[in-house]
Every structure is written in structure tokens, then in C-alpha cells.
Enzyme design. Structure first.
Site, PDB file in Angstrom:
ATOM      1  N   ASP A  67      -1.183   6.736  -2.167  1.00 37.43           N
ATOM      2  CA  ASP A  67      -1.968   6.575  -0.944  1.00 37.43           C
ATOM      3  C   ASP A  67      -1.677   7.658   0.087  1.00 37.43           C
ATOM      4  OD1 ASP A  67       0.613   5.656  -0.544  1.00 37.43           O
ATOM      5  OD2 ASP A  67       0.040   3.591  -0.162  1.00 37.43           O
ATOM      6  N   ASP A 136       4.160  -8.169   3.227  1.00 34.71           N
ATOM      7  CA  ASP A 136       3.089  -9.137   2.994  1.00 34.71           C
ATOM      8  C   ASP A 136       2.599  -9.111   1.546  1.00 34.71           C
ATOM      9  OD1 ASP A 136       1.906  -6.667   2.975  1.00 34.71           O
ATOM     10  OD2 ASP A 136       0.522  -7.040   4.626  1.00 34.71           O
ATOM     11  N   HIS A 138       1.788  -6.351  -0.181  1.00 39.61           N
ATOM     12  CA  HIS A 138       0.845  -5.288  -0.555  1.00 39.61           C
ATOM     13  C   HIS A 138       1.451  -4.280  -1.525  1.00 39.61           C
ATOM     14  CE1 HIS A 138       2.245  -2.976   3.222  1.00 39.61           C
ATOM     15  NE2 HIS A 138       2.419  -2.102   2.256  1.00 39.61           N
ATOM     16  N   GLU A 143      -3.909  -4.246   1.065  1.00 39.69           N
ATOM     17  CA  GLU A 143      -3.465  -5.357   1.905  1.00 39.69           C
ATOM     18  C   GLU A 143      -3.913  -6.691   1.305  1.00 39.69           C
ATOM     19  OE1 GLU A 143      -1.381  -4.786   4.056  1.00 39.69           O
ATOM     20  OE2 GLU A 143      -1.910  -3.299   5.558  1.00 39.69           O
TER      21      GLU A 143
HETATM   22  C1  GLP Z   1       3.927   1.328   2.601  1.00 39.37           C
HETATM   23  C2  GLP Z   1       3.427   2.030   1.331  1.00 39.37           C
HETATM   24  C3  GLP Z   1       3.805   1.266   0.086  1.00 39.37           C
HETATM   25  C4  GLP Z   1       5.252   0.852   0.170  1.00 39.37           C
HETATM   26  C5  GLP Z   1       5.456  -0.126   1.310  1.00 39.37           C
HETATM   27  C6  GLP Z   1       6.904  -0.511   1.512  1.00 39.37           C
HETATM   28  O1  GLP Z   1       2.969   0.684   3.355  1.00 39.37           O
HETATM   29  N1  GLP Z   1       2.050   2.308   1.339  1.00 39.37           N
HETATM   30  O2  GLP Z   1       3.559   2.076  -1.058  1.00 39.37           O
HETATM   31  O3  GLP Z   1       5.641   0.223  -1.025  1.00 39.37           O
HETATM   32  O4  GLP Z   1       4.940   0.386   2.521  1.00 39.37           O
HETATM   33  O5  GLP Z   1       7.602   0.465   2.223  1.00 39.37           O
HETATM   34  P1  GLP Z   1       9.176   0.564   2.251  1.00 39.37           P
HETATM   35  O6  GLP Z   1       9.571   1.047   0.910  1.00 39.37           O
HETATM   36  O7  GLP Z   1       9.502   1.577   3.300  1.00 39.37           O
HETATM   37  O8  GLP Z   1       9.673  -0.788   2.546  1.00 39.37           O
END
Ligand code: GLP
Length: 261
Positions: A67, A136, A138, A143
């Protein structure tokens, strides 16, 4: 889903790196799906170490990231492009043009998303998709409520995700509201998925993903339908799993040929 609980996130990251290294050594032109966020950082560090000290070469590897933010120039320090370059790409021997991210600056976003899907197909599909999970539930930026069959497209971030990601931007109002993300259907086509999750604050999402009903309300739960997904956790992220002891027993009893060491 294969659930592996390691002693901490460093150990989990090392195991994830071993799984990726095995693929790269076994397959001449491996295609990796990569993730951003803080979760995969230990794994990326270990891949860089293996590249430097164990001659693990990425010169035939192609990568596709999950993304990107919309409207954030790639040179912005918080763009996923910048993050990937800093934490991984600049430290490996990937070929020029071998690393792909969705284009958050595209004039024609639907066409750009379709081109991203097509590029994954031309590369032969993703062999291994690395994933984290949001609080949440995702996956990537899909989402809650995302179609379980969705493809790469424009999405609006939830307030929860904006809040979580504001730690990178300094304040919530600086976080872009829109993103381009691979869809859940895109992710499900990867031949293998490796999802990492660490810390107490991920325990609920992890429980819902692994042991809850499959539902768009927890996008990660779609992985229950994936044929080959490994979930690497630390004890805190595994803290709310009903079958925790069973997962530990399975891993402890694995035959040597199923291990990566
Ligand atoms: C973001 C990314 C995800 C990631 C998630 C968790 O929103 N788009 O790919 O897995 O958040 O992030 P973190 O690893 O910093 O907890």
C-alpha cells in the site's frame, strides 16, 4: 493457519527472515509481497544481515508493496516508498526497477491500480506475502468492512488507523485520509502469507483473525481461507488465543524437516 509463538519479536523476525531466505534460495526469480509499519522492521534487519554476512542475494527478486498514501510525494519521509528505501531496498542488491509500490500520486488512480494488479500477474504472482495487522484487524489498508474479494483500489482510512499512524507523522491532521492498497482478494492470491504481530495491543485483533468468525469486520480473518499462512507472534500478541497451548505443542512437536533452522 500455522500459528508460531516465539519468545519475542526479534526471534519471530529472525524466523520470518529464514522463511523468506529459503524461498529466495530455492526459487530463481522469487516474487515477494512486502509490508510497512513497525512490525516487519526486525525481519528486514535480519534480511539485510543475511545479505551482508551470508551472501543472500536479491538480484533476481521482484517486490510488490501492499500500500501507499495518496497525495504524498514518494520523497516525503513518511511515504511507504521512503520507508522501504530506508529500511530495506537501499541495503540490498535488488535490480533497478524490481521494487514496486502502488502509486499514490497517479492522476488516474483506477487505471494505476489496474496496472499494479497486471504487473503482479506479469511477474508470475506473489510467492510470499509479508503482512502485519492493524489494531482493528486490517490487512494492508483494507479497513473493516472491506470486501473479502477486493482488488487494489482507493480506500479511506478509519479514525482508528489515522490515530495509530499519526505517530509517524507527528499529528493526526498530517496523516493522509486516502490510500491505495492491494485488496484482500489480491493478498489471498499470494502462494504463501507470513503475518507478524507483536505486543499486547494486537492481542484482540490476532484472536479475532485466528479464532473468530471469518468476517469483513475483521479483514485479517479472511486468511482462515488461505491454504498456506504462517502467523508469527510474540507471547503478548498471542495472549488472548483460546488454543495458545495447542499452537505451542504443535510447534514443539514438529519433525525436523518442517523446521527452517
Ligand atoms: C498500517 C499498514 C499495515 C500494517 C499496520 C500495522 O496501517 N498499512 O500494513 O500492518 O498498519 O502497523 P504496525 O506494524 O506499525 O503496527
Amino acid at each position: 493457519m500455522e500459528v508460531i509463538i516465539k519468545s519475542d519479536k526479534l526471534e519471530a523476525g529472525k524466523l520470518g527472515a529464514k522463511i523468506i531466505a529459503r524461498l529466495i534460495r530455492d526459487k530463481a526469480k522469487a516474487v515477494l509481497g512486502l509490508a510497512t509499519g513497525s512490525t516487519p522492521l526486525a525481519l528486514y534487519k535480519e534480511l539485510v544481515r543475511m545479505h551482508r554476512e551470508e551472501s543472500l542475494s536479491f538480484k533476481n527478486v521482484t517486490t510488490f508493496n501492499l500500500d501507499e498514501y495518496v497525495g504524498l510525494d514518494p520523497s516525503h519521509p513518511c511515504s511507504f516508498y521512503s520507508e522501504m528505501h530506508k529500511n530495506l531496498f537501499s541495503q540490498l542488491d535488488l535490480a533497478k526497477g524490481a521494487s514496486h509500490l502502488p502509486d499514490g500520486m497517479a492522476q488516474d488512480l483506477p487505471a494505476s491500480c489496474a496496472a499494479y494488479e497486471a504487473a503482479i500477474k506479469v511477474a508470475g504472482g506473489i510467492d510470499l506475502q509479508l503482512l502485519g495487522i492493524g489494531h482493528d484487524g486490517h490487512l494492508a489498508f483494507n479497513e473493516p468492512g472491506s470486501s473479502l474479494a477486493s482488488r487494489t483500489r482507493l480506500k479511506t482510512l478509519s479514525q482508528k488507523t489515522i490515530k495509530a499512524n499519526s505517530r509517524f507523522f507527528g499529528s493526526e491532521d498530517k496523516v493522509p485520509r486516502h490510500v491505495v492498497t492491494m485488496g484482500l482478494g489480491t493478498i489471498m492470491e499470494a502462494r504463501q502469507c507470513v503475518l507478524l504481530a507483536f505486543g499486547r495491543d494486537k492481542a484482540e485483533a490476532v484472536r479475532d483473525m485466528i479464532e473468530g468468525p471469518v468476517s469483513a469486520s475483521c479483514p485479517g480473518s479472511v486468511l482462515q481461507f488461505h491454504e498456506k499462512t504462517i502467523v508469527l507472534l510474540d507471547p503478548e500478541a498471542a495472549g488472548k488465543l483460546k488454543r495458545k497451548q495447542y499452537y505451542l505443542d504443535v510447534y514443539a512437536g514438529k519433525p525436523a524437516w518442517q523446521l527452517w533452522d
